[in-house]
Scaffold this active site. Structure first.
Site, PDB file in Angstrom:
ATOM      1  N   ARG A  83       5.831  40.615   2.951  1.00 39.76           N
ATOM      2  CA  ARG A  83       6.996  40.008   2.273  1.00 39.76           C
ATOM      3  C   ARG A  83       6.766  38.535   1.876  1.00 39.76           C
ATOM      4  O   ARG A  83       7.541  37.967   1.110  1.00 39.76           O
ATOM      5  CB  ARG A  83       8.230  40.095   3.184  1.00 39.76           C
ATOM      6  CG  ARG A  83       8.741  41.523   3.354  1.00 39.76           C
ATOM      7  CD  ARG A  83      10.209  41.526   3.721  1.00 39.76           C
ATOM      8  NE  ARG A  83      11.042  40.935   2.700  1.00 39.76           N
ATOM      9  CZ  ARG A  83      12.174  40.277   2.935  1.00 39.76           C
ATOM     10  NH1 ARG A  83      12.590  40.123   4.163  1.00 39.76           N
ATOM     11  NH2 ARG A  83      12.887  39.768   1.959  1.00 39.76           N
ATOM     12  N   TYR A  91      11.770  30.795  -2.629  1.00 38.79           N
ATOM     13  CA  TYR A  91      11.881  29.375  -2.232  1.00 38.79           C
ATOM     14  C   TYR A  91      11.429  28.467  -3.368  1.00 38.79           C
ATOM     15  O   TYR A  91      12.018  27.412  -3.602  1.00 38.79           O
ATOM     16  CB  TYR A  91      11.093  29.097  -0.944  1.00 38.79           C
ATOM     17  CG  TYR A  91      11.906  29.462   0.289  1.00 38.79           C
ATOM     18  CD1 TYR A  91      12.962  28.657   0.713  1.00 38.79           C
ATOM     19  CD2 TYR A  91      11.649  30.622   1.003  1.00 38.79           C
ATOM     20  CE1 TYR A  91      13.746  28.998   1.806  1.00 38.79           C
ATOM     21  CE2 TYR A  91      12.421  30.971   2.110  1.00 38.79           C
ATOM     22  CZ  TYR A  91      13.464  30.152   2.515  1.00 38.79           C
ATOM     23  OH  TYR A  91      14.239  30.486   3.588  1.00 38.79           O
ATOM     24  N   HIS A 198      38.411  28.030  14.037  1.00 40.39           N
ATOM     25  CA  HIS A 198      38.851  26.637  14.134  1.00 40.39           C
ATOM     26  C   HIS A 198      39.624  26.272  12.850  1.00 40.39           C
ATOM     27  O   HIS A 198      39.140  26.488  11.735  1.00 40.39           O
ATOM     28  CB  HIS A 198      37.660  25.696  14.328  1.00 40.39           C
ATOM     29  CG  HIS A 198      38.117  24.328  14.745  1.00 40.39           C
ATOM     30  ND1 HIS A 198      38.647  23.430  13.852  1.00 40.39           N
ATOM     31  CD2 HIS A 198      38.188  23.739  15.969  1.00 40.39           C
ATOM     32  CE1 HIS A 198      39.004  22.335  14.506  1.00 40.39           C
ATOM     33  NE2 HIS A 198      38.741  22.502  15.793  1.00 40.39           N
ATOM     34  N   ASP A 350      35.885  17.965  16.470  1.00 38.63           N
ATOM     35  CA  ASP A 350      37.000  18.494  17.256  1.00 38.63           C
ATOM     36  C   ASP A 350      36.536  19.622  18.193  1.00 38.63           C
ATOM     37  O   ASP A 350      36.998  19.719  19.332  1.00 38.63           O
ATOM     38  CB  ASP A 350      38.105  19.000  16.315  1.00 38.63           C
ATOM     39  CG  ASP A 350      39.393  19.242  17.068  1.00 38.63           C
ATOM     40  OD1 ASP A 350      39.911  18.283  17.680  1.00 38.63           O
ATOM     41  OD2 ASP A 350      39.884  20.392  17.075  1.00 38.63           O
ATOM     42  N   CYS A 373      24.711  47.352  25.003  1.00 33.52           N
ATOM     43  CA  CYS A 373      23.476  46.547  25.052  1.00 33.52           C
ATOM     44  C   CYS A 373      22.493  47.147  26.051  1.00 33.52           C
ATOM     45  O   CYS A 373      22.852  47.428  27.192  1.00 33.52           O
ATOM     46  CB  CYS A 373      23.810  45.101  25.456  1.00 33.52           C
ATOM     47  SG  CYS A 373      22.337  44.107  25.790  1.00 33.52           S
ATOM     48  N   CYS A 378      19.042  40.029  27.407  1.00 33.54           N
ATOM     49  CA  CYS A 378      20.459  39.593  27.352  1.00 33.54           C
ATOM     50  C   CYS A 378      21.008  39.514  28.779  1.00 33.54           C
ATOM     51  O   CYS A 378      21.693  38.547  29.137  1.00 33.54           O
ATOM     52  CB  CYS A 378      21.311  40.571  26.556  1.00 33.54           C
ATOM     53  SG  CYS A 378      20.869  40.722  24.829  1.00 33.54           S
TER      54      CYS A 378
END
Ligand code: FES
Length: 391
Positions: A83, A91, A198, A350, A373, A378
């Site tokens: 790829r 790019y 948020h 914030d 999972c 993990c």
């Protein structure tokens, strides 16, 4: 440099999607004495030059948190190599590299300037960039955080919505770095893993959309279709219980609430790779479907990326807004990513200020694995974070 389509010109229909790559502000060098609080800004990163593309793809394709392939140690490098030329070309078409590092540094600079004012008790603040697939890599950044001797380190995901493939992978990389060495016990560690709803993030995105809405004449403005577009993920991950689709949906609802539900909208998904089934509808198919239904005016909104990168500058601007817009004879604008929008810098500040005031160094949601999972990393990683992030 003005962004040009593959054909080397910008069609009048697509002009509203053009972005100026040279407008990324140059961040100042950080002149912090001994920092008290480190803000570690975690993201996937992007190659700064086409020479970095192969290594970047190789790291992605061999990261089993990001993508699961049969015989990954062999197939991953094969796909990365195959790829590379095609991705390098993309790019090159956006100016030679990803602006994500420049944006993240600039956001970090503005964030820390604000934090120093708002929270003198935890100042000086210093930002650190921790990328998953290109320099500055997470492991090098963690070594720098230790060397600086900060009292407190906040691991701050720059993905507002959590996915195990992105945020989860970045946190697993922190665990991997420390699994064979002791994390410094004199640093107080904590985590900001998600901030999808948020209100200032929602206001930022709503403001970016309003800027684009104003590019349409008043007689059509109310009918412009807003397409919130996020990176898709394999259905296998969705069915495992990845939180990402619901968190992206929550952001969309918050933004539409800010806009007073002024326009028709839909949530669509982009950037699918490989033959396996991924979460849809896909952005280009959705545009074609709506054109068949008679829609002529669109705004694409990057809802899950906080700064410009290849998926906005190439996929959205060139492939969809320019090329597809021209092919279908419709107008497609693209809302800018949050980048350095003042509301967005306030949102980042914030999020951190509320985290500093909170007595929860790590969320219960972060410590809970997906229902299906099976990734032992993990399991170990979350157990390690539960232990290291203490009030
Ligand atoms: Fe989601 Fe492991 S894949 S917690």
């Amino acid at each position: 440099m003005v962004l040009l389509g593959r054909q080397g010109f910008v069609s009048p229909l697509a002009q509203c999607a053009v972005r100026l790559l040279s407008s990324v502000p140059q961040p100042k060098t950080q002149a912090v004495g001994k920092p008290k609080t480190g803000i570690v800004m975690m993201n996937m990163g992007g190659p700064e030059s086409s020479e970095q593309v192969h290594e970047y793809l190789l790291r992605i394709m061999t990261d089993s948190d990001m993508i699961q392939l049969p015989v990954q140690s062999k197939l991953g490098p094969f796909i990365a190599k195959r790829r590379t030329p095609e991705v390098q070309k993309k790019y090159n078409e956006i100016g030679g590299g990803s602006p994500i590092l420049k944006w993240t540094r600039y956001q970090g600079q503005l964030l820390c300037e604000k934090l120093d004012l708002l929270s003198p008790a935890t100042a000086p603040h210093k930002y650190y960039v921790a990328f998953r697939y290109v320099d500055p890599l997470t492991e090098h950044t963690l070594a720098e955080v230790e060397k600086d001797g900060v009292e407190r380190a906040i691991l701050f995901s720059q993905y507002p919505q959590y996915s195990c493939a992105t945020t989860g992978s970045s946190f697993n990389a922190v665990y991997s770095y420390y699994k064979n060495r002791n994390a410094p016990s004199n640093i107080k560690w904590s985590i900001i893993d998600r901030w999808a709803t948020h209100p200032l993030l929602a206001r930022t995105i709503a403001d970016r959309i309003n800027t684009e809405l104003n590019k349409f004449s008043e007689d059509v403005r109310k009918d412009v279709l807003i397409l919130f577009s996020a990176h898709s993920l394999p259905l296998k991950a969705v069915n495992r219980g990845d939180a990402y689709p619901s968190e992206v949906g929550a952001t969309v609802q918050a933004v539409m609430g800010e806009l007073g539900n002024s326009n028709p909208y839909s949530l669509v998904w982009q950037s699918k790779v490989g033959p396996l089934p991924w979460l849809g509808p896909f952005t280009d198919d959705a545009i074609k479907g709506y054109v068949k239904q008679g829609k002529k005016n669109f705004i694409l909104v990057p809802v899950a990326f906080v700064n410009e990168h290849i998926e906005t500058l190439h996929e959205m601007d060139i492939e969809y807004a320019h090329d597809l817009g021209k092919e279908l004879g419709v107008k497609i604008c693209r809302a800018a990513a949050p980048n350095d929008h003042p509301l967005f810098i306030n949102a980042l500040a914030d999020v951190v200020i509320k985290h500093l005031a909170s007595s929860q160094p790590v969320s219960a949601k972060f410590l809970t694995r997906c229902p299906h999972c099976t990734n032992t990393r993990c399991d170990k990683s979350k157990a390690w974070f539960a232990q290291i992030c203490r009030s």
